[in-house]
Design a protein around this motif. Structure first.
Motif, short mmCIF file in Angstrom:
data_model
loop_
_atom_site.label_atom_id
_atom_site.label_comp_id
_atom_site.label_asym_id
_atom_site.label_seq_id
_atom_site.Cartn_x
_atom_site.Cartn_y
_atom_site.Cartn_z
N PRO A 1 7.45 -6.80 1.57
CA PRO A 1 6.04 -6.41 1.45
C PRO A 1 5.05 -7.45 1.98
O PRO A 1 4.12 -7.10 2.71
CB PRO A 1 5.84 -6.22 -0.05
CG PRO A 1 7.16 -6.32 -0.69
CD PRO A 1 8.18 -6.74 0.31
N GLY A 2 5.28 -8.73 1.66
CA GLY A 2 4.33 -9.76 2.07
C GLY A 2 4.31 -9.94 3.58
O GLY A 2 3.26 -9.93 4.22
N ALA B 1 2.96 -6.95 5.51
CA ALA B 1 1.51 -6.88 5.49
C ALA B 1 0.91 -7.84 6.52
O ALA B 1 -0.24 -7.69 6.93
CB ALA B 1 0.98 -7.19 4.09
N LYS B 2 1.69 -8.85 6.90
CA LYS B 2 1.21 -9.79 7.91
C LYS B 2 1.71 -9.41 9.31
O LYS B 2 1.66 -10.22 10.23
CB LYS B 2 1.67 -11.20 7.57
CG LYS B 2 0.97 -11.80 6.36
CD LYS B 2 1.48 -13.19 6.09
CE LYS B 2 0.76 -13.83 4.90
NZ LYS B 2 1.32 -15.13 4.58
N CYS C 1 6.62 -15.79 0.61
CA CYS C 1 5.66 -14.87 1.23
C CYS C 1 4.46 -15.61 1.81
O CYS C 1 3.84 -15.17 2.77
CB CYS C 1 5.18 -13.86 0.21
SG CYS C 1 6.52 -13.04 -0.65
N PHE D 1 6.08 -7.95 -8.10
CA PHE D 1 6.75 -7.12 -7.10
C PHE D 1 8.24 -7.46 -6.98
O PHE D 1 8.84 -7.28 -5.94
CB PHE D 1 6.05 -7.21 -5.74
CG PHE D 1 5.82 -8.60 -5.24
CD1 PHE D 1 6.76 -9.21 -4.42
CD2 PHE D 1 4.66 -9.30 -5.56
CE1 PHE D 1 6.55 -10.51 -3.95
CE2 PHE D 1 4.44 -10.59 -5.09
CZ PHE D 1 5.40 -11.19 -4.29
N ARG E 1 10.34 -4.21 -6.56
CA ARG E 1 10.11 -3.67 -5.22
C ARG E 1 10.96 -4.43 -4.21
O ARG E 1 11.59 -3.84 -3.34
CB ARG E 1 8.62 -3.81 -4.86
CG ARG E 1 8.35 -3.33 -3.46
CD ARG E 1 6.89 -3.41 -3.06
NE ARG E 1 6.80 -2.96 -1.67
CZ ARG E 1 5.67 -2.82 -1.02
NH1 ARG E 1 4.53 -3.07 -1.60
NH2 ARG E 1 5.68 -2.41 0.22
N TYR F 1 5.23 2.87 -4.16
CA TYR F 1 6.28 2.24 -3.36
C TYR F 1 7.05 3.25 -2.50
O TYR F 1 8.24 3.48 -2.71
CB TYR F 1 7.29 1.52 -4.27
CG TYR F 1 6.78 0.33 -5.04
CD1 TYR F 1 5.54 -0.25 -4.76
CD2 TYR F 1 7.56 -0.26 -6.03
CE1 TYR F 1 5.10 -1.35 -5.47
CE2 TYR F 1 7.12 -1.37 -6.74
CZ TYR F 1 5.88 -1.91 -6.46
OH TYR F 1 5.45 -3.00 -7.16
N CYS G 1 -2.17 -2.64 -8.05
CA CYS G 1 -1.12 -3.43 -7.42
C CYS G 1 -0.21 -2.65 -6.47
O CYS G 1 0.47 -1.72 -6.88
CB CYS G 1 -0.25 -4.15 -8.44
SG CYS G 1 0.63 -5.53 -7.70
N GLY H 1 1.89 -4.51 -4.70
CA GLY H 1 3.03 -5.42 -4.56
C GLY H 1 2.98 -6.28 -3.31
O GLY H 1 4.00 -6.71 -2.82
N ALA H 2 1.79 -6.54 -2.79
CA ALA H 2 1.69 -7.42 -1.63
C ALA H 2 0.77 -8.59 -1.97
O ALA H 2 -0.11 -8.97 -1.20
CB ALA H 2 1.17 -6.64 -0.42
N CYS H 3 1.01 -9.18 -3.15
CA CYS H 3 0.13 -10.20 -3.71
C CYS H 3 -0.03 -11.42 -2.81
O CYS H 3 -1.00 -12.16 -2.92
CB CYS H 3 0.64 -10.64 -5.07
SG CYS H 3 1.07 -9.27 -6.16
N ALA H 4 0.96 -11.65 -1.95
CA ALA H 4 0.90 -12.84 -1.10
C ALA H 4 -0.27 -12.81 -0.15
O ALA H 4 -0.72 -13.85 0.32
CB ALA H 4 2.20 -12.98 -0.32
N VAL H 5 -0.77 -11.63 0.17
CA VAL H 5 -1.86 -11.55 1.14
C VAL H 5 -3.12 -10.98 0.50
O VAL H 5 -3.96 -10.39 1.17
CB VAL H 5 -1.46 -10.74 2.39
CG1 VAL H 5 -0.50 -11.53 3.24
CG2 VAL H 5 -0.84 -9.40 2.03
N TYR I 1 -1.28 -2.03 6.36
CA TYR I 1 -1.76 -3.04 5.43
C TYR I 1 -2.73 -4.00 6.10
O TYR I 1 -2.48 -4.46 7.21
CB TYR I 1 -0.59 -3.87 4.89
CG TYR I 1 0.22 -3.18 3.84
CD1 TYR I 1 1.06 -2.13 4.20
CD2 TYR I 1 0.17 -3.56 2.51
CE1 TYR I 1 1.82 -1.49 3.23
CE2 TYR I 1 0.94 -2.92 1.54
CZ TYR I 1 1.76 -1.88 1.92
OH TYR I 1 2.51 -1.25 0.98
N TYR I 2 -3.83 -4.30 5.41
CA TYR I 2 -4.74 -5.35 5.86
C TYR I 2 -4.86 -6.35 4.72
O TYR I 2 -5.21 -5.98 3.60
CB TYR I 2 -6.12 -4.77 6.18
CG TYR I 2 -6.12 -3.81 7.36
CD1 TYR I 2 -6.32 -4.28 8.66
CD2 TYR I 2 -5.91 -2.45 7.18
CE1 TYR I 2 -6.31 -3.40 9.74
CE2 TYR I 2 -5.89 -1.56 8.25
CZ TYR I 2 -6.09 -2.04 9.52
OH TYR I 2 -6.07 -1.18 10.59
N GLY I 3 -4.55 -7.62 5.01
CA GLY I 3 -4.56 -8.61 3.95
C GLY I 3 -5.67 -9.65 4.08
O GLY I 3 -6.41 -9.64 5.06
#
Lengths: 633, 176
Positions: free
Chosen positions: A46-47, A50-51, A84, A239, A242, A276, B117, B119-123, B133-135
């Protein structure tokens, strides 16, 4: 070149019917891999996703496809690797370079360079390596990075290593061997005994001994028994589940089949949170693959035992993480919990004996069967055995997913692994256990992590959220966030929860708006007691924890709001004021132009001044000042 | 209304009343929301009182009873996003477009969902626009992304519908 799509060709064309056949397949898969193969593993958790790591994965796959015939390059999309904060993460294994090469913060333009230098030529791209912030040394392998050094991985062992859409990857690394062992060399009682011996306690938050739960369900009377995997990970800021569902779905399925065999169930369910969609997809692919090889379905591995799993998507209700509410939802009803004196292991789904465990619990089972309960119980503390996955998030340097042996102190987790508080601000508290948990202040940082230790501090283990807050976070406002969350998510069935939580929120709203009155804290405590005593389910019973724990450890901060009408963290609007620092002010006039109430005066190129009598403390000047010359006081 | 769709959905779950939630999820995947007429048909087909169907569909946050906008914006309001300013982002968007979380702009350009949430807490703070996704957002950068949205050409629309139809039929064939 191995394509890692969902329709991967499964080597064995027929069902696996004995442990020997599984071992042969595993051996074949391992041997099939040419030692000169270069492997590129791109984290698409997920992290990293998203990047933009999905695009990076695509680029590597295309490059691998277009590479010369004689080069064997394997490009894999893998589940969450953990760190992440430094995503997207790309790991290259090149025969000429010992170990792995860990690249972090990889961007699209870096792909060509990594491919040319590392994959094709075995040279390291220094600038993409992790740099130790204290020594300034570049680190090549993840094992050397402080973040990973002290972790111990069981549930996450294969996460980030295998392609979650490939059952071959899972089998090649020993997957389903625990199932083979359980079905051929152990009877159901032996399996339960092994789980009891391991001391494994439920990873979803309750911490109930897993083996005991299994035994009760096995002993319960009923023609049809069910096993359920709770993947309704609702705690905001967490998470872990997930990451496992998307990074290693077969580990959950293997655990469930073993559990079903031990309990005597023929039907399982995985209840996945609505937010999810990728987890649903990955689990769906894995179930299909497991069917094809005969790990699910009729006569599993030649045994007379049959078992199947169905996936259900949640409807977006936090309360459905509660076991009885989840079962109501599986029956197509409103997700309202019921009283627990009737145990679900006796009367659960469709009134039949039902065993429900969390994702992480199921994912741990295969290791326990393979290595033995004793091995597992040798890790951790007296009351909390094994390892636990945590999501280390909030105001922390290394945001990410960590798995540590129980008994490690909060300080080790936050400072050694997490790298400390972001921007070197002062640590204020760590919140564990999600909306049912509490805040733990600095003086308890040396507490070892375990179920009972955290409960003693007024918090709880919960499912594994660990949210760090710093000096800039107002604890009253933070508690208010959780209470507001719970107000929205209360199902409304029982009065204490439905009416009590809004009352608490109302009082907290007043306090953060500077309208707190003496006696408010006592009122909050009375309401908290009422909720704990009279609510039907854990959502209501624990709802006051965020408030109680913050009153306990940060009473002075509450009192500053109520008595002095001041917010020490300078977060509650109106409870602090803005001032211009003359030395930093360049007199550019931006604040003056933007002030909606004309409270700012000053000549051009001369330091400006805020008239506190006119100022409404709206904060516009603070946001607009390009020189950081406006401060909160 | 699509002829026979409800019946088809009911059939692929063998008319099991316990599968009411997945059935409504399929229905919503098709229309983007739960049209009242279809819910009435569902109620008759499953022999479940319409009242109970509404009690379930209004209980779960993911069910919608009004058509959604062209684009779907999901703003994460989880703890970490909240700590890092998602409330300000939500307020800014709502003010700019005069909407509330959970509602759709009057021109149906987009629907704004606030969820707990992703689940993409890192961003964090995170916003998902049509699945992307946009973080690390600020109120300004979030608005900038939304300003870039348009109604798109009709072609794209048809492609999208085709894709969603295909997904539903895939789902069905998977069950069979």
């Amino acid at each position: 070149m191995n394509s890692t799509g969902t329709g991967e060709a499964i080597l064995s064309p027929h069902l696996i019917s004995s442990p020997a056949e599984l071992e042969a397949l595993s051996e074949k898969l391992r041997k099939q891999k040419d030692p000169s193969t270069k492997t590129v593993r791109v984290c698409i958790g997920p992290g990293c996703a998203a990047k933009g790591s999905l695009k990076i994965y695509d680029l590597f796959t295309t490059a691998a496809e277009e590479s010369p015939e004689n080069m064997k390059i394997d490009s894999k999309g893998v589940g969450c690797h953990g760190l992440c904060e430094r995503g997207p993460i790309v790991i290259v294994e090149h025969g000429d370079v010992p170990g792995e090469i860990f690249y972090q913060q990889v961007e699209e333009p870096d792909v060509a360079e990594i491919f040319r230098e590392t994959v094709l030529s075995g040279r390291i791209v220094e600038r993409l390596l992790y740099e130790d912030s204290t020594t300034g040394k570049k680190i090549k392998s993840s094992k050397e990075i402080p973040f990973y050094k002290t972790q111990e991985r069981i549930a996450l062992a294969q996460n980030g290593l295998i392609d979650p859409t490939s059952i071959n990857d899972y089998i090649a690394t020993g997957g389903y061997s625990a199932l083979a062992k359980a079905l051929t060399t152990m009877n159901p009682e032996d399996i339960i005994e092994e789980v009891v011996k391991s001391g494994l306690r439920g990873r979803g938050g309750g911490g109930f001994p897993t083996g005991r739960k299994w035994r009760s369900c096995r002993d319960a009377k009923g023609s049809q028994k069910y096993v359920i995997c709770n993947g309704d990970e609702g705690d905001p800021g967490a998470f872990m589940d997930r990451a496992v569902m998307e990074g290693n779905p077969h580990s959950i399925i293997e655990g469930m089949v073993i559990g079903a065999y031990a309990i005597g169930s023929s039907q399982g369910f995985i209840y996945v949170r609505n937010e999810y969609p990728l987890s649903v997809k990955r689990l769906g692919v894995a179930i299909e693959q497991a069917h094809k090889l005969g790990f699910l379905g009729k006569n599993i591995m030649g045994n007379s035992f049959s078992f199947d799993i169905r996936i259900n998507r949640g409807g977006g209700a936090f309360v459905c993480g509660e076991s009885t509410a989840l079962m109501a939802s599986l029956e197509g009803r409103v997700g309202e919990p019921r009283a627990k004196y009737v145990h679900t292991v006796e009367h659960g789904l469709h009134d039949q004996p039902t065993n429900l465990n969390n994702v992480e619990t199921w994912a741990t089972i295969s290791s326990i069967i393979n290595k033995g309960g004793e091995w597992f119980s040798s890790i951790g503390t007296e009351d909390s055995k094994g390892t636990k996955v945590f999501c280390l998030v909030g105001k922390i340097k290394n945001t990410g997913l960590v798995e540590i042996p129980m008994g490690m102190t909060l300080r080790q987790i936050i400072y050694d692994i997490g790298g400390g508080v972001k921007n070197d601000k002062a640590f204020k508290a760590v919140q564990t256990g999600g909306p049912s948990g509490g805040c733990i202040p600095a003086q308890f940082l040396d507490t070892p992590v375990g179920f009972d230790e955290l409960t003693k501090l007024g918090s709880m283990m919960g499912s594994g959220g660990m949210i760090v807050i710093d000096e800039d976070t107002c604890v009253v406002n933070f508690a208010k966030y959780y209470i507001n969350f719970l107000r929205q998510e209360s199902c409304g069935k029982c009065t204490p929860c439905r009416e009590g939580i809004p009352q608490m929120l109302y009082i907290l709203e007043r306090i953060t708006h500077g309208e707190g009155e003496e006696g408010d804290l006592e009122k909050l405590e009375t309401l908290a007691q009422l909720l704990a005593d009279a609510s039907l389910c854990a959502l209501g019973k624990t709802a006051a924890n965020p408030v109680l724990s913050t009153i306990k450890y940060f009473q002075d901060e509450y009192e500053a709001h109520i008595i002095e009408k001041r917010c020490p963290a300078k977060e509650c609007r109106g409870l602090f004021s803005y001032e211009i620092v003359p030395d930093a002010c360049t007199g550019c006039g931006i604040c003056l132009k933007n002030c909606p109430v004309d409270a700012i005066s000053g000549e051009k190129k001369e330091p400006h001044l805020i008239d506190q009598d006119i100022c409404t403390k709206c904060g516009t000047c603070f946001e607009k000042c390009p020189f950081g010359a406006i401060v909160k006081v | 209304m699509k002829e026979g769709l409800v019946k088809e959905i009911v059939d692929c779950y063998n008319g099991d009343q316990g599968m009411l939630i997945p059935m409504m999820q399929d229905l919503q995947a098709e229309y983007g929301y739960l049209p009242p007429e279809e819910l009435r048909i569902l109620s008759r087909a499953l022999d479940i009182p319409l009242m109970r169907i509404y009690s379930v569909s209004t209980f779960y946050a993911s069910f919608r009873h009004a058509p959604k906008g062209q684009h779907e914006i999901t703003l994460c309001m989880g703890t970490v996003c909240y700590l890092k300013g998602s409330k300000q982002i939500s307020d800014t968007i709502c003010e700019e477009y005069n909407i509330e979380p959970g509602s759709t702009t009057s021109d149906r350009l987009f629907t704004l969902n606030a969820v707990n949430c992703v689940g993409a807490c890192a961003v964090a703070p995170v916003m998902i626009v049509d699945g992307k996704y946009y973080g690390n957002l600020t109120p300004e950068s979030a608005l900038e992304i939304i300003h870039g949205l348009d109604f798109g050409s009709e072609e794209e629309d048809t492609e999208k519908t085709k894709k969603s139809m295909k997904e539903v039929s895939n789902r069905r064939s998977n069950r069979e």
